[in-house]
Design a protein around this motif. Sequence first.
Motif, short mmCIF file in Angstrom:
data_model
loop_
_atom_site.label_atom_id
_atom_site.label_comp_id
_atom_site.label_asym_id
_atom_site.label_seq_id
_atom_site.Cartn_x
_atom_site.Cartn_y
_atom_site.Cartn_z
N VAL A 107 0.84 -1.20 0.00
CA VAL A 107 0.00 0.00 0.00
C VAL A 107 0.87 1.25 0.00
O VAL A 107 0.71 2.15 -0.84
CB VAL A 107 -0.95 0.00 1.22
N ASP A 108 1.80 1.35 0.93
CA ASP A 108 2.59 2.57 1.07
C ASP A 108 3.52 2.80 -0.12
O ASP A 108 3.66 3.92 -0.59
CB ASP A 108 3.37 2.55 2.38
N LEU A 109 4.15 1.74 -0.59
CA LEU A 109 5.08 1.89 -1.71
C LEU A 109 4.35 2.23 -3.00
O LEU A 109 4.76 3.12 -3.75
CB LEU A 109 5.90 0.60 -1.88
N THR A 110 3.23 1.56 -3.27
CA THR A 110 2.47 1.85 -4.48
C THR A 110 1.86 3.24 -4.42
O THR A 110 1.81 3.95 -5.43
CB THR A 110 1.37 0.79 -4.70
N ALA A 111 1.42 3.66 -3.25
CA ALA A 111 0.87 5.02 -3.10
C ALA A 111 1.96 6.06 -3.37
O ALA A 111 1.70 7.07 -4.03
CB ALA A 111 0.28 5.20 -1.70
N TRP A 112 3.16 5.81 -2.88
CA TRP A 112 4.26 6.76 -3.13
C TRP A 112 4.58 6.82 -4.62
O TRP A 112 4.77 7.90 -5.18
CB TRP A 112 5.50 6.35 -2.33
N VAL A 113 4.65 5.66 -5.28
CA VAL A 113 4.95 5.62 -6.72
C VAL A 113 3.86 6.36 -7.49
O VAL A 113 4.16 7.14 -8.40
CB VAL A 113 5.11 4.17 -7.22
N GLN A 123 -0.10 7.02 -13.64
CA GLN A 123 -0.53 7.36 -12.29
C GLN A 123 -1.88 6.71 -11.97
O GLN A 123 -2.08 6.18 -10.88
CB GLN A 123 -0.63 8.88 -12.13
N GLN A 124 -2.78 6.72 -12.93
CA GLN A 124 -4.09 6.10 -12.74
C GLN A 124 -3.94 4.59 -12.53
O GLN A 124 -4.62 3.99 -11.68
CB GLN A 124 -4.98 6.38 -13.95
#
Length: 198
Positions: A107-113, A123-124
């Motif tokens: 969750v955190d890594l994909t949100a940052w990317v 981005q979408q």
Amino acid sequence: MTFNPLRERGIPLDKQLRNWRELNVTPIDPDHADPYTRCRIIAMNGIEVEAVMFSHQMARHCPDTEIKQQLARVRYIEAQQQKAVNWLLPGLASVLETTLAYEQVAVDLTAWVARMEPDPYLQQAYQFGVLEDFDHLYRYANLYEMIEHRKAEKVVDGLTEVMPGPSRPICITATPSTTCASPYDSALRPPRCRSCTR
């Protein structure tokens, strides 16, 4: 002061060999360690595993024996490094606690990317991945509470949102055919880095 790996001198491979005492690292305490410490260990372990797998695949497709031997030496050292990093995770954590930690990383890594991606289409796609990761986190949190009778918020220390309960409602228009992303075309989307945008 920041660490720039391109300016650092490497350590010779012969000096990177570890004995069993050096490989036997003390794992983190799951009840007192910061959840992001666990996230960093999981992310670093993934990087180390990928390095070993890449080297293995390259050696399989390389006809040059000398290069294969050098890759084998590097892979041996990288495998030791991967073990040392992986063994920082405590063996006493349950499978569900470990799964919750892995989903927190996702969750955190994909949100940052997704936040850092300049291309709106990519981005979408990353934002859709974050929703999927949240869905997994919610489901595992619910399972964790049902089986172990403990709160999932304790595992993630409230740093990542965990809402156990019924699954999120699925969008009616989300079908396998509508969730397929278009392939990445490097001619249309040139690679970007911080040094290129200055």
